[in-house]
Every structure is written in structure tokens, then in C-alpha cells.
Design a protein around this motif. Structure first.
Motif, PDB file in Angstrom:
ATOM      1  N   UNK A 497      16.584  54.879  22.158  1.00  0.00           N
ATOM      2  CA  UNK A 497      15.796  55.696  21.243  1.00  0.00           C
ATOM      3  C   UNK A 497      14.310  55.538  21.553  1.00  0.00           C
ATOM      4  N   UNK A 498      13.896  54.293  21.807  1.00  0.00           N
ATOM      5  CA  UNK A 498      12.499  54.030  22.144  1.00  0.00           C
ATOM      6  C   UNK A 498      12.115  54.702  23.457  1.00  0.00           C
ATOM      7  N   UNK A 499      13.011  54.634  24.451  1.00  0.00           N
ATOM      8  CA  UNK A 499      12.727  55.256  25.746  1.00  0.00           C
ATOM      9  C   UNK A 499      12.495  56.753  25.603  1.00  0.00           C
ATOM     10  N   UNK A 500      13.285  57.384  24.738  1.00  0.00           N
ATOM     11  CA  UNK A 500      13.096  58.825  24.526  1.00  0.00           C
ATOM     12  C   UNK A 500      11.752  59.098  23.854  1.00  0.00           C
ATOM     13  N   UNK A 501      11.368  58.222  22.913  1.00  0.00           N
ATOM     14  CA  UNK A 501      10.127  58.432  22.178  1.00  0.00           C
ATOM     15  C   UNK A 501       8.897  58.265  23.063  1.00  0.00           C
ATOM     16  N   UNK A 502       9.018  57.426  24.112  1.00  0.00           N
ATOM     17  CA  UNK A 502       7.855  57.209  24.974  1.00  0.00           C
ATOM     18  C   UNK A 502       7.905  58.106  26.206  1.00  0.00           C
ATOM     19  N   UNK A 503       8.803  59.088  26.181  1.00  0.00           N
ATOM     20  CA  UNK A 503       8.800  60.095  27.224  1.00  0.00           C
ATOM     21  C   UNK A 503       9.720  59.843  28.391  1.00  0.00           C
ATOM     22  N   UNK A 690       3.744  52.992  23.289  1.00  0.00           N
ATOM     23  CA  UNK A 690       4.184  52.066  24.320  1.00  0.00           C
ATOM     24  C   UNK A 690       3.962  52.645  25.711  1.00  0.00           C
ATOM     25  N   UNK A 691       3.484  51.801  26.619  1.00  0.00           N
ATOM     26  CA  UNK A 691       3.304  52.218  27.998  1.00  0.00           C
ATOM     27  C   UNK A 691       2.015  52.952  28.261  1.00  0.00           C
ATOM     28  N   UNK A 692       1.219  53.189  27.232  1.00  0.00           N
ATOM     29  CA  UNK A 692      -0.009  53.964  27.384  1.00  0.00           C
ATOM     30  C   UNK A 692      -1.119  53.101  27.995  1.00  0.00           C
ATOM     31  N   UNK A 693      -1.863  53.666  28.936  1.00  0.00           N
ATOM     32  CA  UNK A 693      -2.978  52.965  29.555  1.00  0.00           C
ATOM     33  C   UNK A 693      -4.195  53.015  28.643  1.00  0.00           C
ATOM     34  N   UNK A 694      -4.880  51.891  28.481  1.00  0.00           N
ATOM     35  CA  UNK A 694      -6.072  51.814  27.632  1.00  0.00           C
ATOM     36  C   UNK A 694      -7.102  50.899  28.297  1.00  0.00           C
ATOM     37  N   UNK A 695      -8.319  50.981  27.805  1.00  0.00           N
ATOM     38  CA  UNK A 695      -9.374  50.067  28.217  1.00  0.00           C
ATOM     39  C   UNK A 695      -9.824  49.310  26.975  1.00  0.00           C
TER      40      UNK A 695
END
Length: 723
Positions: A497-503, A690-695
Motif C-alpha cells: 500500500x505504501x509503495x503505491x502511495x509513493x508512486x 517517502x523517497x522525496x529528495x530534500x535539502x
């Protein structure tokens, strides 16, 4: 005339008699009633009271104001209190059939993290594993000694301290002796203390038991972790004397009944700093196939069961490795010398040979005692340069070993291909390596370099472990299996479910096998999502454990597996060696019964978790020390986890992470959308997932709480892109 066997003297009562009476009566009973029902007189009153008190301490009985009752019948449970860093806790019941029980901090009473407690169940939904409880009694303190940080002086010579473990949330007042090293302790120094009487709910008296030093010292941090996890440092006198009585080298009498393999070109392949060498390998061509020889140090020859060395090794369960030190399972006279397969000296071993066909399929297997001589102490870096990278200079340095090592690489690749083909799961998660300067200060934390030289050894050890497990199973002999159950259904559902939510569009397969999960990892290989998917999948897996019942190893897609190849540093392997020797007809060996094997397996599994927790904690502590010098710097990273109060970011520049609290986001009011695995601004729609790139910017570091606080510099997208 002696008494008839099995007949009790009048007035002699055992614990089981008391428990049987309470079960028969089916109600709580006073001490006087128990005394009367058991036919005891007044002269037995004190001994009965002592037994009842002992049963209460064991958690088998509960004492109310006027009666004793069976714990299980009074809606009470005994277990270990595990406090989380958030402050809440769970009790891990002694009865493993029960699920963990939630305990709110207001219901701790005077219990601490790690205590064995009795709790009363305050709420429990029918058919649900979720229950809540309240501590009613501390049965046993989990910590009798712990490291504490000096916070400030309190007037006179008294010092206010706080336990180094952030889960122990109380203060301790200590009085150093005049002229002692502790009397010179400054703010931030670490003392070893023992708890005394309670002053108030959040403050205790304490006794100073030792001075460790300044908290910024890495060696002090290691001492904190060892003490906090009750990791033994010194060996008991009897174990030391037993080790000292052993020879420095094996004698000719030790070689009797063993195959002499000293002429075979065995080599060890380990890390550059390794000192204990459990295993040596040799590969030869057999027709169009191969024969693999795996020789493992024969520790059981020197350590009889139930001897002082054996008892201490069982208690430790494994060696404990730290960045700057090791607490071995055996004294160094064994672990680094007599048992270690050091080069150019004779050593006793248990050897396994496995024949493989041209495709790497295993065939005939032999297991036998031997004497070997290692022809080379090689490192992973050496083998990688000479064999994998084919560097001529390195090949020239070990020219006599190169033909065998080339063949070893060839066989290992074929074994690896077959193992991956059956579905063995490969988690390619980087391990941190801490780099120190000559002053012992941390200069970097980076991913540990891993190459196919590591894989050669790993493939051969897995093959040997499987071969020994199958050898014992085929002969219906006892074995301490390494069991890895399949993943939890609820966690798997949540994962997909989480994998689907994060694309990552993945439907949960109807039948989850190791192969289907490996395909999931393969589908993101080489992408920015590979690390995140591997981490999330690992979180959904159950922990491996040691048991005398064979249930297979899910992660390795192995139907029959044990640990055999590291008896110097893992007690489970020593148990397997003894089982193997008995199977081979060695009359000098003994093995425990099945019930005892179950007990041993439970203890070893528990201590393995202690080692893992200690390893994680020392890494966290050294990371915090390292980051303290980098406050104010900016890092790029990836969001690795979400919570109601913020999210964690793993840095790309250094193997470390920190937290962005929602309270630090001032451009909007943010909320955690659990179903979408996102944190979203209510007005702006700015989303973090989740998995999003940030600074981020490193704002502060707390060694006390083992936390790094971050603020967002760049990052966040419109939530509509993800829903």
C-alpha cells in the motif's frame, strides 16, 4: 531403614504444590488458608511465606492486600518493559502466545526500561492483539548498574546526573568521595552508578561505582553502550584458568582420528582488521565440475559442554563488535590464537566438502574432523584487486594462490546465480564504516566498500551451512536450525500500500514467496528508489531465530539451514558442531535434549538482538559526536520515514540522518496523512513524502537524546501530484 523413594516427609512442600492448590481451588487464598489446606503447622509459616514471596517475585503469583492469586487468572501478565524513545512503552509478555501490551508513561509506576514487571490488563478488545496495561509491581530491575551523565552540582559535593540511556527518564543524586576521580567530574562526564532509594517519582539516590570519562571520547561512548546493554567485559576466573591451561598449539595426539589436509592450499579471506579466523576455503577442479572444501575452527575440541568456558560463551552468546574494540565470546588465547585459523600453523578443524556440477548445482557432501594449515591470510581488498579486478601487481604478490582463487570466483558466481534463481533475497543496503584519525576522532562516516570478494566467502559459507543442516536432518539428528519465518501478512499489505502511495505501482501478489519479493527489488535496481524499497521491505520481514525445529529460511529461500561456520564468535555454531560430532560417532561429545535446545535457542536469539541494538546505538552515538561539529551546515537527502510529529531525512553526503519536526515548518500548518504516507500543508498543499529528495540544514545535535534536529531549505511538492 531409608524412606521409600518418592515419598515426601510430612510438612515438606514444593512450589508446584502451592500452584496446584491454587489451580484446584480456583480462587485467591490467604497465606493462612494455603497453610491449612496443605496441612502445614505454625512452624512452617516462615518457610511458606518465603516460598510465596519467591513465587510473587517470579511473577507466577500476585499478592493483593489479603490473598495470593495465580497471575494468569487475575487478568495480569508478567513480562519485560520496553520503553520507546517517544516515551510510551510495551510489555513483552513471558507468555509468547500473547501480543505486546501497550503501557502509557503515567502507568509505569516506578518501573524503568528493561525491568521485568507484572501488569494488570486495563483494556483488551475481543479478537484483537492490541491490549493496554498498567504496571502493578516491579519483579526484577533490568539495570543494576548504568552510565549516567553529570548534569550539574547540587550544593556541597552532590552531583545531579541523568542516565545516558534516554529511555531512563529520571535524575540521580550522587555524592563523590573526597579526593576520588569522581569528585573532579565535570558537566558532561560519565559515571557508572547504581540506583538507591527513591526521593520522588523522578529523582533517585545513587551510588558511584566508577568513572568512565568525558562523553566526547569514543572509547567512553563504547563503554556506555557495553554497560547499558550488560555486555560482559571480563571473563570469570574459572574460564580464564581453563583457557590458560590449554596448549599454545595442537599436539600430535590431537591429530588422531583426523584427516590430514595440511598440504591443501586453504586460505582465509577476511577484513583487514580481523583477528579471529573461523573459516578457510579451498576449491579444486573435479572433471567438469568443482569440489569445495570449507574448514571451520574446531572449538568444541577445546571447550567441553558445561565447562567454565562453555558456560561463559553461552551467557555471551556471540562476540560483540564495536568500531574501536571487540568483546569476544572466548578469551583471546582461543579466539585469536589456538582456535583461530592463522597462517602457516597447524589447526584443528571440522571440514565439509561439497561437489558441484558445471552449473554450480551441489551434489555429494562429506563432513569430517581434520587438521589443516592456512596457506594465506588474505583480505577482501587483496582478493578483489587480484582476482576480481585482475590487477597484475596484486596477482604477482600472491601468484601461487591465484589459480585456486580464480577457480573459487568461477564457482562462487555459479552458486550465486543458482541461489538467486531459487529466489534468495538480496538486500543491497550499505553498511556504515566509521573512519578515525590518529587521535581517535571521527573524520568520516561512509558506506562500507563491498565487492565480489565478500560474495565469494558468503556463497561458500551459505553452501556449507546448508550442507551441514541437511546432513544432520537426513540422519534425524538434533540440530540448532537458523529459522527465518515468512513476512507478516499485515506488514506486507501495508508495504505494498505504501509503495503505491509513493508512486511505485506494485500489486501485492496472491502468493508471497522469496522470488516475488526479489523481483520487486530487481524492478527498482539502479534507481533512486532502490534503497528506500529495500529498507521498507526489510522492515516488513520477521527476525531470524534459532530453534531445534526446522521451519526453513525464507530470506535465503532455503528449506534447511543452520549456522556452522563461525563457532569462535557464535554459540549457535558451537552447538551445531557438537551435534555434527555426535552424528559422526564422537563419543567425547554430548548434546542437549530438545527441551534444552529450545531454551538455548531462545537465549541466543535474544542475545543476538542485544548485539544488534548495541551496534545500532554505538553507531548513533558516534554519528551524533561527528555531527556536533557540523551544526549549521546544509545537506541533501531523502525522506526515509514519516510520523505524526515530523519526518526523518537520510543524508547523501554522510551516512547519518536527522529529523524535521512539523513545529519547525513555519509556512503552514502541517498534518500527517497516514493513508497517503504524506505530510501536507493545510493551506498551501505542500507535501513531503517517502523517497522525496530534500535539502536540509543541521540545526542542533543532542547526544543526550541521540537526535539531530533539521530544518528544510528546499523541497516539498504539490500534493495533487501524488493523490
Amino acid at each position: 531403614m531409608g524412606k521409600k523413594k518418592g515419598k515426601k516427609s510430612k510438612g515438606v512442600v514444593e512450589y508446584r504444590d502451592i500452584l496446584r492448590l491454587l489451580r484446584t481451588e480456583d480462587r485467591p487464598m490467604s497465606g493462612g488458608e494455603i497453610q491449612k489446606k496443605l496441612g502445614l503447622t505454625k512452624r512452617h509459616r516462615n518457610s511458606l511465606k518465603a516460598m510465596l514471596t519467591d513465587l510473587v517475585k517470579q511473577g507466577k503469583l500476585i499478592k493483593t492486600r489479603s490473598a495470593y492469586g495465580l497471575t494468569g487468572r487475575m487478568n495480569m501478565v508478567t513480562g519485560k518493559l520496553q520503553v520507546q524513545r517517544s516515551g510510551v512503552a510495551f510489555v513483552l509478555p513471558d507468555d509468547k502466545r500473547r501480543g505486546d501490551i501497550f503501557v502509557h508513561p503515567k502507568n509505569f509506576r516506578d518501573a524503568w526500561h528493561g525491568d521485568r514487571v507484572t501488569i494488570v490488563i486495563t483494556s483488551e478488545k475481543r479478537g484483537s492483539r492490541n491490549a493496554e496495561g498498567r504496571v502493578v509491581r516491579v519483579l526484577e530491575r533490568g539495570k543494576q548498574v548504568f552510565p549516567a551523565r553529570v548534569v550539574r552540582p547540587m550544593g556541597g559535593t552532590a552531583l545531579l546526573c541523568h542516565p545516558s540511556d534516554p529511555r531512563l527518564d529520571f535524575g540521580i543524586v550522587v555524592e563523590p568521595e573526597e579526593g576520588s576521580p569522581e569528585a573532579l567530574a565535570e558537566k558532561g562526564d560519565i559515571l557508572l552508578v547504581g540506583p538507591g532509594d527513591r526521593i520522588n517519582p523522578n529523582l533517585w539516590e545513587g551510588n558511584i561505582l566508577g568513572y568512565l570519562g568525558a562523553e566526547a571520547d569514543v572509547d567512553v561512548q563504547e563503554a556506555i553502550v557495553k554497560s547499558g546493554h550488560s555486555i560482559s567485559i571480563d571473563f570469570p576466573d574459572k574460564a580464564v584458568k581453563q583457557a590458560e591451561a590449554l596448549p599454545e598449539v595442537p599436539g600430535e595426539e590431537d591429530f588422531e582420528g583426523r584427516e590430514d589436509l595440511r598440504a591443501l592450499g586453504f586460505v582465509t579471506i577476511d577484513g583487514a582488521t580481523a583477528r579471529d579466523f573461523d573459516d578457510a576455503v579451498y576449491v579444486e577442479r573435479r572433471g567438469d565440475g568443482y569440489r569445495l572444501w570449507v574448514a571451520i575452527a574446531d572449538v568444541s575440541h577445546y571447550v567441553p559442554m558445561n565447562s567454565p568456558l562453555d558456560r561463559e560463551a553461552f551467557n555471551r552468546a556471540n562476540s560483540y563488535y564495536f568500531p574501536r574494540s571487540v568483546e569476544p565470546m572466548f578469551p583471546k588465547a582461543l579466539s585469536n590464537a589456538l582456535c583461530s585459523l592463522n597462517p602457516d600453523v597447524p589447526r584443528l578443524a571440522m571440514t565439509v566438502t561439497i561437489d558441484f556440477d558445471s552449473s554450480g548445482r551441489p551434489g555429494d557432501t562429506r563432513c569430517f574432523p581434520s587438521v589443516i594449515r592456512s596457506h594465506g591470510r588474505l583480505t577482501y581488498t587483496q582478493v578483489n584487486k587480484a582476482i576480481i579486478m585482475k590487477e597484475e601487481d596484486e596477482r604477482g604478490k600472491i601468484a601461487e594462490l591465484v589459480p585456486m582463487l580464480d577457480l573459487a570466483e568461477e564457482l562462487a558466481r555459479k552458486i550465486n546465480t543458482r541461489r538467486r534463481g531459487r529466489g534468495s533475497i538480496e538486500f543491497d543496503l550499505p553498511e556504515p564504516e566509521i573512519l578515525f584519525n590518529f587521535q581517535g576522532e571521527t573524520v568520516d562516516i561512509k558506506p562500507k566498500v563491498r565487492n565480489f570478494a565478500h560474495q565469494i566467502v558468503e556463497e561458500f559459507m551459505i553452501a556449507a551451512n546448508e550442507a551441514v543442516a541437511e546432513f544432520l536432518t537426513d540422519r534425524e539428528m538434533p540440530c540448532m536450525y537458523r529459522v527465518h519465518p515468512g513476512p507478516d501478512d499485515e506488514k506486507l499489505t501495508s508495504l505494498f500500500k505504501t509503495l503505491r502511495k509513493i508512486g511505485i505501482s506494485q500489486e501485492q501478489p496472491k502468493e508471497v514467496t522469496p522470488r516475488t519479493l526479489q523481483k520487486l527489488i530487481d524492478s527498482v535496481e539502479g534507481t533512486d528508489q532502490e534503497y528506500l524499497v529495500s529498507r521498507l521491505l526489510l522492515r516488513s520481514m520477521k527476525q531470524a531465530k534459532y530453534e531445534p525445529e526446522n521451519e526453513g529460511h525464507f530470506g535465503l529461500a532455503s528449506q534447511c539451514y543452520c549456522h556452522f561456520t563461525s563457532p569462535i564468535r557464535r554459540y549457535a555454531d558451537l552447538v551445531v558442531h557438537r551435534c555434527l560430532k555426535v552424528a559422526l560417532g564422537d563419543t567425547h561429545q554430548a548434546i542437549p535434549g530438545r527441551k534444552q535446545l529450545t531454551h538455548i535457542g531462545g537465549h541466543l536469539s535474544s542475545q543476538e538482538r542485544v548485539a544488534m541494538e548495541a551496534e545500532r546505538e554505538i553507531l548513533k552515538r558516534i554519528t551524533m559526536l561527528f555531527l556536533r561539529e557540523k551544526v549549521g551546515e546544509e545537506f541533501t537527502g531523502v525522506i526515509s520515514s514519516l510520523a505524526e510529529f515530523g519526518f526523518w531525512v537520510e543524508f547523501k553526503e554522510v551516512m547519518a540522518d536527522g529529523m524535521v519536526r512539523l513545529s519547525s515548518l513555519h509556512d503552514d500548518y502541517y498534518a500527517f496523512w497516514k493513508d497517503h504516507q504524506m505530510i501536507i500543508g493545510e493551506r498551501s498543499g505542500r507535501a513531503f513524502r517517502l523517497g522525496q529528495a530534500v535539502k536540509v540544514r543541521l540545526e542542533s545535535v543532542s547526544l543526550e537524546m541521540l537526535e539531530a534536529e533539521l530544518s528544510i531549505v528546499e523541497g516539498g511538492d504539490d500534493y495533487k501530484k501524488f493523490v
